[in-house]
Scaffold this motif. Structure first.
Motif, PDB file in Angstrom:
ATOM      1  N   ILE A   1       0.636  -1.354  -0.077  1.00  0.00           N
ATOM      2  CA  ILE A   1      -0.111  -0.059  -0.069  1.00  0.00           C
ATOM      3  C   ILE A   1       0.827   1.247   0.259  1.00  0.00           C
ATOM      4  O   ILE A   1       1.793   1.347   0.715  1.00  0.00           O
ATOM      5  N   ASN A   2       0.534   2.252  -0.667  1.00  0.00           N
ATOM      6  CA  ASN A   2       1.289   3.568  -0.705  1.00  0.00           C
ATOM      7  C   ASN A   2       0.754   4.110   0.387  1.00  0.00           C
ATOM      8  O   ASN A   2      -0.517   4.470   0.779  1.00  0.00           O
ATOM      9  N   PRO A   3       1.887   4.881   1.330  1.00  0.00           N
ATOM     10  CA  PRO A   3       1.167   5.621   2.496  1.00  0.00           C
ATOM     11  C   PRO A   3       0.541   6.803   2.049  1.00  0.00           C
ATOM     12  O   PRO A   3       0.874   7.582   0.766  1.00  0.00           O
ATOM     13  N   PRO A   4      -0.249   7.709   2.814  1.00  0.00           N
ATOM     14  CA  PRO A   4      -1.020   8.503   2.499  1.00  0.00           C
ATOM     15  C   PRO A   4      -0.157   9.786   2.452  1.00  0.00           C
ATOM     16  O   PRO A   4       0.886   9.974   2.985  1.00  0.00           O
ATOM     17  N   ALA A   5      -0.463  10.909   1.637  1.00  0.00           N
ATOM     18  CA  ALA A   5       0.222  12.117   1.547  1.00  0.00           C
ATOM     19  C   ALA A   5       0.625  12.638   2.990  1.00  0.00           C
ATOM     20  O   ALA A   5      -0.629  13.021   3.624  1.00  0.00           O
ATOM     21  N   GLY A   6       1.654  13.378   3.212  1.00  0.00           N
ATOM     22  CA  GLY A   6       1.648  14.207   4.425  1.00  0.00           C
ATOM     23  C   GLY A   6       1.975  13.244   5.711  1.00  0.00           C
ATOM     24  O   GLY A   6       2.359  13.716   6.941  1.00  0.00           O
ATOM     25  N   CYS A   7       2.116  12.112   5.420  1.00  0.00           N
ATOM     26  CA  CYS A   7       2.573  11.014   6.364  1.00  0.00           C
ATOM     27  C   CYS A   7       4.071  10.735   6.705  1.00  0.00           C
ATOM     28  O   CYS A   7       4.842  10.458   5.362  1.00  0.00           O
ATOM     29  N   GLU A   8       4.565  10.836   7.937  1.00  0.00           N
ATOM     30  CA  GLU A   8       6.202  10.220   8.105  1.00  0.00           C
ATOM     31  C   GLU A   8       6.061   8.767   7.748  1.00  0.00           C
ATOM     32  O   GLU A   8       5.376   8.027   8.544  1.00  0.00           O
ATOM     33  N   ILE A   9       6.739   8.052   6.848  1.00  0.00           N
ATOM     34  CA  ILE A   9       6.788   6.527   6.737  1.00  0.00           C
ATOM     35  C   ILE A   9       8.222   6.134   7.193  1.00  0.00           C
ATOM     36  O   ILE A   9       9.052   6.546   6.739  1.00  0.00           O
ATOM     37  N   TYR A  10       7.998   5.133   7.736  1.00  0.00           N
ATOM     38  CA  TYR A  10       9.214   4.302   8.319  1.00  0.00           C
ATOM     39  C   TYR A  10       8.948   2.875   7.988  1.00  0.00           C
ATOM     40  O   TYR A  10       8.051   2.210   8.675  1.00  0.00           O
ATOM     41  N   GLN A  11       9.752   2.289   7.052  1.00  0.00           N
ATOM     42  CA  GLN A  11       9.557   0.914   6.786  1.00  0.00           C
ATOM     43  C   GLN A  11      10.593  -0.005   7.398  1.00  0.00           C
ATOM     44  O   GLN A  11      11.903   0.356   7.638  1.00  0.00           O
ATOM     45  N   VAL A  12      10.169  -0.984   7.767  1.00  0.00           N
ATOM     46  CA  VAL A  12      10.817  -1.892   8.740  1.00  0.00           C
ATOM     47  C   VAL A  12      10.377  -3.205   8.361  1.00  0.00           C
ATOM     48  O   VAL A  12       9.461  -3.764   7.553  1.00  0.00           O
ATOM     49  N   GLU A  13      11.226  -4.436   8.816  1.00  0.00           N
ATOM     50  CA  GLU A  13      10.882  -5.667   8.375  1.00  0.00           C
ATOM     51  C   GLU A  13      10.443  -6.817   9.579  1.00  0.00           C
ATOM     52  O   GLU A  13       9.697  -7.370   9.561  1.00  0.00           O
ATOM     53  N   THR A  14      11.613  -6.747  10.430  1.00  0.00           N
ATOM     54  CA  THR A  14      11.324  -7.732  11.490  1.00  0.00           C
ATOM     55  C   THR A  14      10.721  -6.828  12.903  1.00  0.00           C
ATOM     56  O   THR A  14      10.695  -5.954  12.833  1.00  0.00           O
ATOM     57  N   THR A  15      10.369  -7.714  13.994  1.00  0.00           N
ATOM     58  CA  THR A  15       9.866  -7.011  15.180  1.00  0.00           C
ATOM     59  C   THR A  15      10.532  -6.330  15.681  1.00  0.00           C
ATOM     60  O   THR A  15      10.515  -5.207  16.443  1.00  0.00           O
ATOM     61  N   ASP A  16      12.080  -6.345  15.831  1.00  0.00           N
ATOM     62  CA  ASP A  16      12.991  -5.931  16.597  1.00  0.00           C
ATOM     63  C   ASP A  16      13.106  -4.478  15.889  1.00  0.00           C
ATOM     64  O   ASP A  16      13.390  -3.415  16.530  1.00  0.00           O
ATOM     65  N   GLU A  17      13.254  -4.666  14.689  1.00  0.00           N
ATOM     66  CA  GLU A  17      13.307  -3.287  13.775  1.00  0.00           C
ATOM     67  C   GLU A  17      12.145  -2.404  14.028  1.00  0.00           C
ATOM     68  O   GLU A  17      12.244  -1.087  14.240  1.00  0.00           O
ATOM     69  N   MET A  18      10.743  -2.793  14.063  1.00  0.00           N
ATOM     70  CA  MET A  18       9.730  -2.272  14.294  1.00  0.00           C
ATOM     71  C   MET A  18       9.580  -1.569  15.771  1.00  0.00           C
ATOM     72  O   MET A  18       9.312  -0.235  16.079  1.00  0.00           O
ATOM     73  N   PHE A  19      10.130  -2.293  16.838  1.00  0.00           N
ATOM     74  CA  PHE A  19      10.290  -1.711  18.176  1.00  0.00           C
ATOM     75  C   PHE A  19      11.274  -0.857  18.267  1.00  0.00           C
ATOM     76  O   PHE A  19      11.064   0.258  18.969  1.00  0.00           O
ATOM     77  N   ALA A  20      12.441  -1.009  17.637  1.00  0.00           N
ATOM     78  CA  ALA A  20      13.516  -0.008  17.758  1.00  0.00           C
ATOM     79  C   ALA A  20      13.061   1.310  17.103  1.00  0.00           C
ATOM     80  O   ALA A  20      13.373   2.464  17.773  1.00  0.00           O
ATOM     81  N   GLN A  21      12.510   1.192  16.098  1.00  0.00           N
ATOM     82  CA  GLN A  21      11.937   2.640  15.388  1.00  0.00           C
ATOM     83  C   GLN A  21      10.759   3.160  16.314  1.00  0.00           C
ATOM     84  O   GLN A  21      10.694   4.543  16.435  1.00  0.00           O
ATOM     85  N   CYS A  22       9.983   2.356  16.593  1.00  0.00           N
ATOM     86  CA  CYS A  22       8.774   3.088  17.544  1.00  0.00           C
ATOM     87  C   CYS A  22       9.350   3.525  18.789  1.00  0.00           C
ATOM     88  O   CYS A  22       8.866   4.869  19.496  1.00  0.00           O
ATOM     89  N   GLU A  23      10.315   3.031  19.584  1.00  0.00           N
ATOM     90  CA  GLU A  23      10.728   3.614  20.658  1.00  0.00           C
ATOM     91  C   GLU A  23      11.555   5.026  20.464  1.00  0.00           C
ATOM     92  O   GLU A  23      11.521   5.703  21.518  1.00  0.00           O
ATOM     93  N   LYS A  24      12.141   5.008  19.277  1.00  0.00           N
ATOM     94  CA  LYS A  24      12.681   6.362  18.977  1.00  0.00           C
ATOM     95  C   LYS A  24      11.763   7.335  18.947  1.00  0.00           C
ATOM     96  O   LYS A  24      11.771   8.556  19.118  1.00  0.00           O
TER      97      LYS A  24
END
Length: 208
Positions: free
Chosen positions: A52-75
């Motif tokens: 899916i294409n992210p909506p306009a005006g949205c900050e998008i952070y692409q991750v793959e693994t669960t650890d990557e998702m947590f690290a990005q969210c924690e920041k």
């Protein structure tokens, strides 16, 4: 508000080629991002692999693994007012990832799996004055398990939906708050459900 939203699946690699994952399409999370932006909010969207294409005006952070998702969210979380956790995080990973590609031998193989980090629960422990809305996709003892997750993940509210939501453009959800009661139900296209959920957040969680 500035809202952190997680969406889509995560992947946990068994070797360099194969991985564990699930059928989450990310539609609900992306719909919530669009609705939040349309309502005038800032959105940081942390997304697993989707088409899916992210909506306009949205900050998008692409991750793959669960650890990557947590690290990005924690920041991102410290600079947000709340989080909506729609991501279908992979609950297990292989204890020891195999190098290269596991070869076929004609014999059965045994894989030792361990739990991944619970992204939303970890954010819940760090929430302070921020609000947390989780999603629970349940097939058995749905409401009981949703309430259990509401407290174990330190959510202010949890959205219960069923397996039928996976890959569908429609959804039926029940919102459960700290009273353990269903306080709202919404159904229809995920875009419509998303609009209703953002409105509910604005009325009941924003400023709390």
């Amino acid at each position: 508000m500035r809202i952190l939203i997680t969406a889509g699946p995560t992947r946990e690699y068994l070797d360099d080629v194969r991985y564990l994952s699930n059928a989450s399409s990310g539609q609900m999370g992306y719909a919530l991002a669009r609705s939040a932006i349309a309502a005038g909010h800032e959105v940081a969207l942390v997304s697993g692999p989707v088409t899916i294409n992210p909506p306009a005006g949205c900050e998008i952070y692409q991750v793959e693994t669960t650890d990557e998702m947590f690290a990005q969210c924690e920041k991102l979380f410290p600079n947000c007012d709340g989080v909506i956790g729609t991501a279908a995080v992979c609950d297990y990973r292989i204890k020891t990832r195999k190098p290269g590609k596991i070869a076929k031998t004609g014999e059965a193989i045994t894989l030792e799996l361990i739990e991944t980090i619970d992204v939303l629960a970890e954010l819940g422990t760090q929430k302070g004055s921020r609000w947390v809305m989780g999603f629970a996709l349940e097939s058995q003892d749905a409401r009981f398990n949703a309430v259990r997750k509401l407290y174990s993940k330190k959510c202010d509210a949890i959205v219960l939906n069923s397996v039928s939501a996976i890959g569908s453009s429609e959804n039926f959800v029940e919102v459960i708050d700290q009273s353990q009661e269903i306080v709202a139900t919404y159904s229809g296209e995920k875009t419509q459900v998303a609009d209703s959920l953002i409105d509910w957040i604005q009325q009941h969680l924003a400023g709390s």
